[in-house]
Design a protein around this motif. Structure first.
Motif, PDB file in Angstrom:
ATOM      1  N   PHE A 105       0.835  -1.204   0.000  1.00 25.43           N
ATOM      2  CA  PHE A 105       0.000   0.000   0.000  1.00 25.43           C
ATOM      3  C   PHE A 105       0.870   1.253   0.000  1.00 25.43           C
ATOM      4  CE2 PHE A 105      -2.122   3.467   2.208  1.00 25.43           C
ATOM      5  CZ  PHE A 105      -3.337   3.540   1.535  1.00 25.43           C
ATOM      6  N   GLN A 117      -8.174  -0.660  -5.127  1.00 27.64           N
ATOM      7  CA  GLN A 117      -8.284  -1.638  -4.055  1.00 27.64           C
ATOM      8  C   GLN A 117      -9.592  -2.403  -4.232  1.00 27.64           C
ATOM      9  OE1 GLN A 117      -6.031   0.752  -0.382  1.00 27.64           O
ATOM     10  NE2 GLN A 117      -8.121   0.011  -0.126  1.00 27.64           N
ATOM     11  N   VAL A 246      -3.131  -7.185   2.884  1.00 26.78           N
ATOM     12  CA  VAL A 246      -2.978  -6.389   1.671  1.00 26.78           C
ATOM     13  C   VAL A 246      -2.168  -7.220   0.678  1.00 26.78           C
ATOM     14  CG1 VAL A 246      -2.135  -4.236   0.676  1.00 26.78           C
ATOM     15  CG2 VAL A 246      -2.982  -4.269   3.045  1.00 26.78           C
TER      16      VAL A 246
END
Length: 293
Positions: A105, A117, A246
């Motif tokens: 990120f 995203q 993530v």
């Protein structure tokens, strides 16, 4: 995805929501959990979403009828916790959050280009809006237009200091212009990728034991501009702890557009399957998602 049996909004009215926020400022959140397990969840087992989650455990996980029923009850308990946690955040409560992949990120947030995203109806994605933030890029979150006003107002208050803009999905498709504008400006675009709303264009992928339909838009948008894509999932680990995952979703940006969409949707489905194998009871898509199985 056909006739909607669940409206996709937070249960209750504005007065109930304000009372819950007031109570959560004074009472241990775990007491509210127990109350919901006993008095709120049992009636919910007769609501339309029950059969879809029961089928999810029967067909996707191979559970026998008794185990599938118990896991469906646990699923509803977990969902109640997530909803209560959201209101606890509105009340000023904080949770411990661990992040796996924060470097991905941060790397994309430092670049001038936009990125996307993708999320799903698992865990508590809203918490990502209070954690994965960047002072360099505005994050634009695509949200359901029909959500209760009290929830939307509290989100605006929470997001006011985090450089986040909510973009409601509207029937007139005006949200598409805001998405295009955000990407043109090099911002972050956050989109749910497991629920078909508005356009009925779909892409088919393999997920767990089934072929399922995902909305085309979340995969079409980044491939039109050859943008980088992250999958972000926020999963509940304990009463006061969350884990954010993530994960970069890779696809060949030199391939044909059709193949790019196919690769990206497969990468998303693979990541979602990985998350569901770790947290099978935190699947909160209460529509007939698995109807093709």
């Amino acid at each position: 995805m056909g006739k909607q049996e669940w409206d996709g909004t937070t249960y209750g009215n504005g007065l109930m929501h304000r009372w819950l926020i007031a109570i959560l400022r004074r009472i241990d959140i775990r007491i509210i959990y127990i109350f919901t397990y006993i008095f709120v969840i049992p009636p919910c087992l007769f609501r339309p979403g029950f059969k879809h989650i029961y089928r999810y455990f029967r067909k996707q996980w191979g559970c026998n009828p008794v185990k599938a029923f118990l896991k469906t009850y646990l699923n509803h308990c977990m969902f109640a916790q997530v909803v209560i946690d959201r209101f606890a955040m509105y009340a000023g409560r904080h949770f411990h959050v661990d992040i796996e992949g924060m470097e991905y990120f941060q790397e994309l947030a430092a670049r001038p280009e936009a990125f996307v995203q993708l999320s799903a109806h698992v865990g508590n994605y809203e918490l990502a809006g209070y954690t994965l933030v960047s002072d360099k890029k505005r994050l634009n979150a695509l949200v359901f237009f029909g959500e209760k006003q009290t929830v939307m107002n509290n989100r605006r208050i929470m997001f006011s200091d985090t450089n986040i803009r909510m973009i409601p999905i509207k029937g007139d498709m005006s949200h598409l212009f805001l998405i295009d504008q955000a990407l043109e400006n090099g911002e972050i675009m956050s989109m749910p990728a497991d629920r078909i709303i508005g356009s009925q264009k779909i892409v088919k992928v393999k997920l767990l034991r089934s072929e399922v339909q995902l909305p085309l838009g979340p995969f079409s948008v980044p491939t039109m501009r050859s943008l980088d894509v992250l999958a972000v999932n926020v999963m509940k680990k304990s009463a006061l702890t969350y884990q954010i995952y993530v994960t970069p979703l890779h696809y060949d940006k030199t391939a044909s557009r059709r193949e790019q969409i196919a690769q990206l949707s497969r990468a998303y489905a693979d990541e979602l399957e990985r998350i569901l194998k770790m947290y099978p009871t935190q699947w909160y898509n209460y529509f007939d998602f698995w109807r093709l199985s």
